[in-house]
Design an enzyme around this catalytic site. Structure first.
Site, PDB file in Angstrom:
ATOM      1  N   ALA A  31     -52.092  24.745 -65.116  1.00 18.27           N
ATOM      2  CA  ALA A  31     -51.942  24.439 -63.684  1.00 18.27           C
ATOM      3  C   ALA A  31     -50.441  24.445 -63.379  1.00 18.27           C
ATOM      4  CB  ALA A  31     -52.602  23.112 -63.314  1.00 18.27           C
ATOM      5  N   HIS A  36     -42.914  22.945 -64.154  1.00 13.40           N
ATOM      6  CA  HIS A  36     -43.016  23.689 -65.417  1.00 13.40           C
ATOM      7  C   HIS A  36     -42.019  24.860 -65.426  1.00 13.40           C
ATOM      8  CE1 HIS A  36     -47.421  22.271 -65.115  1.00 13.40           C
ATOM      9  NE2 HIS A  36     -46.923  21.617 -66.139  1.00 13.40           N
ATOM     10  N   ASP A 150     -42.131  12.678 -67.122  1.00 13.25           N
ATOM     11  CA  ASP A 150     -42.903  11.895 -68.094  1.00 13.25           C
ATOM     12  C   ASP A 150     -41.900  11.271 -69.059  1.00 13.25           C
ATOM     13  OD1 ASP A 150     -45.791  12.787 -67.400  1.00 13.25           O
ATOM     14  OD2 ASP A 150     -44.655  14.639 -67.501  1.00 13.25           O
ATOM     15  N   GLN A 153     -42.971   9.802 -72.392  1.00 10.89           N
ATOM     16  CA  GLN A 153     -43.378  10.881 -73.302  1.00 10.89           C
ATOM     17  C   GLN A 153     -42.151  11.546 -73.920  1.00 10.89           C
ATOM     18  OE1 GLN A 153     -46.603  13.934 -72.581  1.00 10.89           O
ATOM     19  NE2 GLN A 153     -44.862  15.103 -71.841  1.00 10.89           N
TER      20      GLN A 153
HETATM   21  P1  AMP Z   1     -48.051  18.903 -68.310  1.00 10.71           P
HETATM   22  O1  AMP Z   1     -48.603  20.277 -68.099  1.00 10.71           O
HETATM   23  O2  AMP Z   1     -48.329  17.966 -67.207  1.00 10.71           O
HETATM   24  O3  AMP Z   1     -48.372  18.354 -69.676  1.00 10.71           O
HETATM   25  O4  AMP Z   1     -46.469  19.091 -68.287  1.00 10.71           O
HETATM   26  C1  AMP Z   1     -45.809  19.945 -69.184  1.00 10.71           C
HETATM   27  C2  AMP Z   1     -44.333  19.623 -69.161  1.00 10.71           C
HETATM   28  O5  AMP Z   1     -43.833  19.803 -67.832  1.00 10.71           O
HETATM   29  C3  AMP Z   1     -44.046  18.172 -69.540  1.00 10.71           C
HETATM   30  O6  AMP Z   1     -42.888  18.130 -70.350  1.00 10.71           O
HETATM   31  C4  AMP Z   1     -43.802  17.519 -68.205  1.00 10.71           C
HETATM   32  O7  AMP Z   1     -42.954  16.393 -68.273  1.00 10.71           O
HETATM   33  C5  AMP Z   1     -43.128  18.647 -67.449  1.00 10.71           C
HETATM   34  N1  AMP Z   1     -43.241  18.426 -65.997  1.00 10.71           N
HETATM   35  C6  AMP Z   1     -44.383  18.162 -65.303  1.00 10.71           C
HETATM   36  N2  AMP Z   1     -44.107  17.961 -63.997  1.00 10.71           N
HETATM   37  C7  AMP Z   1     -42.758  18.108 -63.866  1.00 10.71           C
HETATM   38  C8  AMP Z   1     -41.848  18.017 -62.761  1.00 10.71           C
HETATM   39  N3  AMP Z   1     -42.273  17.735 -61.543  1.00 10.71           N
HETATM   40  N4  AMP Z   1     -40.545  18.223 -63.005  1.00 10.71           N
HETATM   41  C9  AMP Z   1     -40.097  18.500 -64.263  1.00 10.71           C
HETATM   42  N5  AMP Z   1     -40.898  18.603 -65.342  1.00 10.71           N
HETATM   43  C10 AMP Z   1     -42.208  18.408 -65.153  1.00 10.71           C
END
Ligand code: AMP
Length: 278
Positions: A31, A36, A150, A153
């Site tokens: 998504a 990302h 995050d 994390q």
């Molecule tokens: P996820 O697909 O939600 O597991 O996110 C994958 C990576 O993208 C993780 O390292 C998240 O912290 C990062 N991420 C998600 N949303 C954002 C955002 N708005 N700004 C920066 N990094 C993000």
């Protein structure tokens, strides 16, 4: 852009790379949004090759409804990553990474997981670390990129690389936001425009803390709890003021840029998290 569905094929491709080539890695659950893509861009600026994984990791969801509702938009994801000139996508199915019925490993994160996401999502970080350890062992990236969105994390992963003696450098990337301040998130896809406007209150509260940083933490906390009580569409799960490195709650402000205000809130059944480093 090369797309691999199995670690075997990915590894045979990676084994062709010259040893001097630097590899940047961005693990995602798909998504794909501009948050990302900022990670992809940062990796492209710093590394010779950029690999993005798309994998919804079952062991990090404590709630099966959340897992099933998580948005899945594979074809759009591939299009966006291609446009961003990502070099490689690894999009395995569960059995390429986990044995049947395999559970998350248990790690000792030295209290980083005691509060916030670690407290409210039982076993979440063991699940996250289990998958990241597997992905790092397959890809062996020079650098891996994680969002400050995050933040807990990010600190868990920095701790993990020490635990597993990984040579990967962990890079934190600032949060990308919508125009109204709402942190970009895959879960925003589950919200209407009106709900997204409401959800922007989370960022306004974080900004309020930034503007009133000289006030005592207890007073700011009280203000935000009251604000959420008055907003019936949003349910506050937690607001915590923590130290950046330890992720443990603080009563008084520490040195500048070493404090984080973290919020988790629900709008409908969608769970959103955000933070600001102060
Ligand atoms: P996820 O697909 O939600 O597991 O996110 C994958 C990576 O993208 C993780 O390292 C998240 O912290 C990062 N991420 C998600 N949303 C954002 C955002 N708005 N700004 C920066 N990094 C993000």
């Amino acid at each position: 852009m090369k797309i691999f569905k199995t670690k075997k094929n990915l590894n045979s491709y990676l084994s062709l790379f010259d040893k001097n080539i630097s590899v940047g890695f961005i693990p995602t659950m798909g998504a794909i949004h501009n948050g990302h893509l900022k990670l992809v861009q940062t990796s492209k600026n710093e590394c010779d090759k950029t690999i993005c994984s798309i994998f919804i990791n079952p062991t990090q969801f404590d709630n099966s409804e959340d897992f099933h509702n998580y948005p899945k938009t594979f074809n759009e994801d591939i299009k966006k990553l291609k446009e961003s000139k990502c070099d490689i996508v690894y999009a395995p199915n569960v059995l390429d990474l986990y044995k049947k019925n395999e559970k998350a490993k248990k790690y000792n994160f030295r209290k980083i997981d005691l509060f916030m996401e670690g407290k409210f999502r039982k076993n979440h970080f063991n699940g996250v670390a289990t998958i990241i350890e597997k992905l790092f062992k397959i890809i062996e990236p020079n650098k891996a990129y994680f969002g400050e969105k995050d933040i807990q994390q990010l600190q868990i992963i920095k701790n993990l690389v020490n635990q597993i003696n990984s040579k990967t450098t962990i890079v934190g990337v600032p949060t990308v936001r919508e125009k109204n301040g709402l942190a970009m998130s895959s879960r925003n896809k589950l919200l209407s425009n009106k709900e997204k406007e409401k959800a922007a209150m989370i960022y306004r509260c974080l900004n309020y803390c930034k503007k009133n940083r000289l006030q005592p933490i207890s007073k700011l906390k009280e203000y935000i709890i009251e604000k959420f009580k008055k907003t019936k569409e949003l349910d506050l799960e937690y607001i915590e003021f923590v130290s950046l490195n330890s992720m443990l709650p603080i009563k008084n402000w520490g040195e500048e840029k070493n404090n984080v205000v973290c919020i988790a809130a629900h709008i409908k059944k969608v769970r959103l998290i955000d933070n600001i480093i102060l």
